[in-house]
Enzyme design. Structure first.
Site: not given
Ligand code: UDP
Length: 350
Positions: A78, A153, A122, A42, A149, A197-198
């Site tokens: 959290f 949870k 989650s 954080g 993970y 994250h994506l």
């Molecule tokens: N993802 C991707 N490329 C990245 C990061 C994530 O294709 O560099 C995909 C990942 O496989 C999933 C979706 O995006 O299908 C969301 O992933 P994220 O890590 O954001 O969240 P999660 O679903 O793991 O909580």
């Protein structure tokens, strides 16, 4: 800060992404958010709506002192580790912090007579299991976590439920789907380090602030072959915590509730939405699947509506991307915050 008249809520992990947004929502709803965070991921800068205590979940004495000092009446928990990929490499660490850390917190809550908990769970508790990729997920769906993970949870939920039954604690576990976006003020947002994250990675790639995105797999049993996720605006998610804190439940009750929109978006759809919002395509290539990624995680959000009177109001992909982009474009925050995080940590006395 008016401490006297506001009910104090201990927010473990309140310097993190969802925790900070929830602290803001708590303040807006007349609570005093007391943030307890070890700043392992954080940011001190994200603590703006109440006092800050620098402490670790595994430090029972410090937890007890925080609860006593502010006369805390409820806890929103959290604090924990969240990276699916890392959990496959360091499962022991995830169990220590996510499960043993939660045990510590529950023990201290019992010792101090705090009877109300909202827990960050989650959608990872579900995994893919035998579910088809078209099905949305109800709370009673099969639990088949596909990563350590998700295991931690689910284990923490079980432990909390057992302590509710045994000791009369009242708890709501919120099973988050994919938190995304940022507060419209641009003051707080997503800044994980390293970022996995994506949405932030896609935005950084489109802005030229980060490397090209790798799409993790295009061979899933989904309409366009990429994974489906249920993206929920962090402001909506924060509101769900306040609703969970307020819901009228008897001592001993434990409820697990999905927090999502009910709509799935594919990785390719997110990439396209970011390209539209930025006005430039997201440089990307397709790579192999990431270990532990289920093909589809889409909530059935009816229980949240029935029990909490909550629904998503800001979670269209367009609104999520627009707010995330505003945050990422702010040079003092977003990507800038990520770059200077180490200097922030050493500058701020904690
Ligand atoms: N993802 C991707 N490329 C990245 C990061 C994530 O294709 O560099 C995909 C990942 O496989 C999933 C979706 O995006 O299908 C969301 O992933 P994220 O890590 O954001 O969240 P999660 O679903 O793991 O909580």
């Amino acid at each position: 800060m008016d401490r006297g008249s506001k009910p104090a809520v201990l927010v473990t992990g309140g310097a993190g992404y969802i925790g900070a947004h929830t602290a803001k929502a708590l303040d807006e709803q007349g609570f005093l958010p007391v943030v307890y965070d070890n700043l392992s991921s954080g940011f001190r800068e994200a603590v703006r709506w109440g006092p800050f205590i620098h402490g670790d979940l595994r430090d029972r004495a410090a937890l007890g002192e925080a609860i006593a000092a502010y006369d805390v009446s409820a806890v929103i928990h959290f604090a924990g580790l969240i990276e699916v990929g890392r959990s496959t490499k360091k499962p022991d660490l995830f169990w220590d912090i996510n499960v043993a850390g939660t045990t510590n917190l529950l023990t201290v809550m019992r010792e101090r007579g705090v009877g109300r908990l909202v827990f960050s769970s989650s959608a990872a508790v579900y995994g893919q299991g035998g579910r088809s990729t078209q099905e949305s997920i109800t709370e009673s769906a099969e639990k088949a976590p596909s990563s350590p993970y998700g295991d931690t949870k689910l284990a923490a939920e079980w432990m909390i439920a057992a302590q509710c039954r045994a000791y009369g604690l009242t708890a709501v576990a919120l099973r988050y789907f994919n938190a995304a976006g940022a507060d419209p003020s641009g003051l707080i947002g997503e800044a994980h380090e390293p970022e996995t994250h994506l949405l932030p990675l896609a935005i950084a790639a489109a802005l030229g602030d980060g490397p090209a995105l790798t799409v993790f797999g295009q061979d899933f049993q989904t309409p366009d072959g990429t994974c489906l996720r249920d993206y929920i605006h962090v402001t909506d998610l924060a509101a769900a915590h306040v609703a969970a804190l307020r819901v009228d439940l008897p001592p001993g009750a434990f409820e697990a509730v999905n927090v999502g929109t009910g709509e799935g978006q594919s990785v390719s759809q997110v990439v396209a939405a970011v390209g539209r919002a930025v006005g430039a395509p997201v440089p990307h290539s397709v790579g192999p699947r990431r270990e532990g990624d289920p093909a589809s995680l889409v909530a059935d959000p009816r229980r949240a509506r029935e029990l909490l009177g909550w629904r998503a109001n800001h979670s269209s992909l367009e609104e999520i991307v627009a707010d995330a982009l505003r945050w990422e474009r702010n040079p003092r925050y977003g990507a800038g915050l990520r770059q200077v995080r180490h200097s922030i940590r050493s500058e701020v006395p904690v």
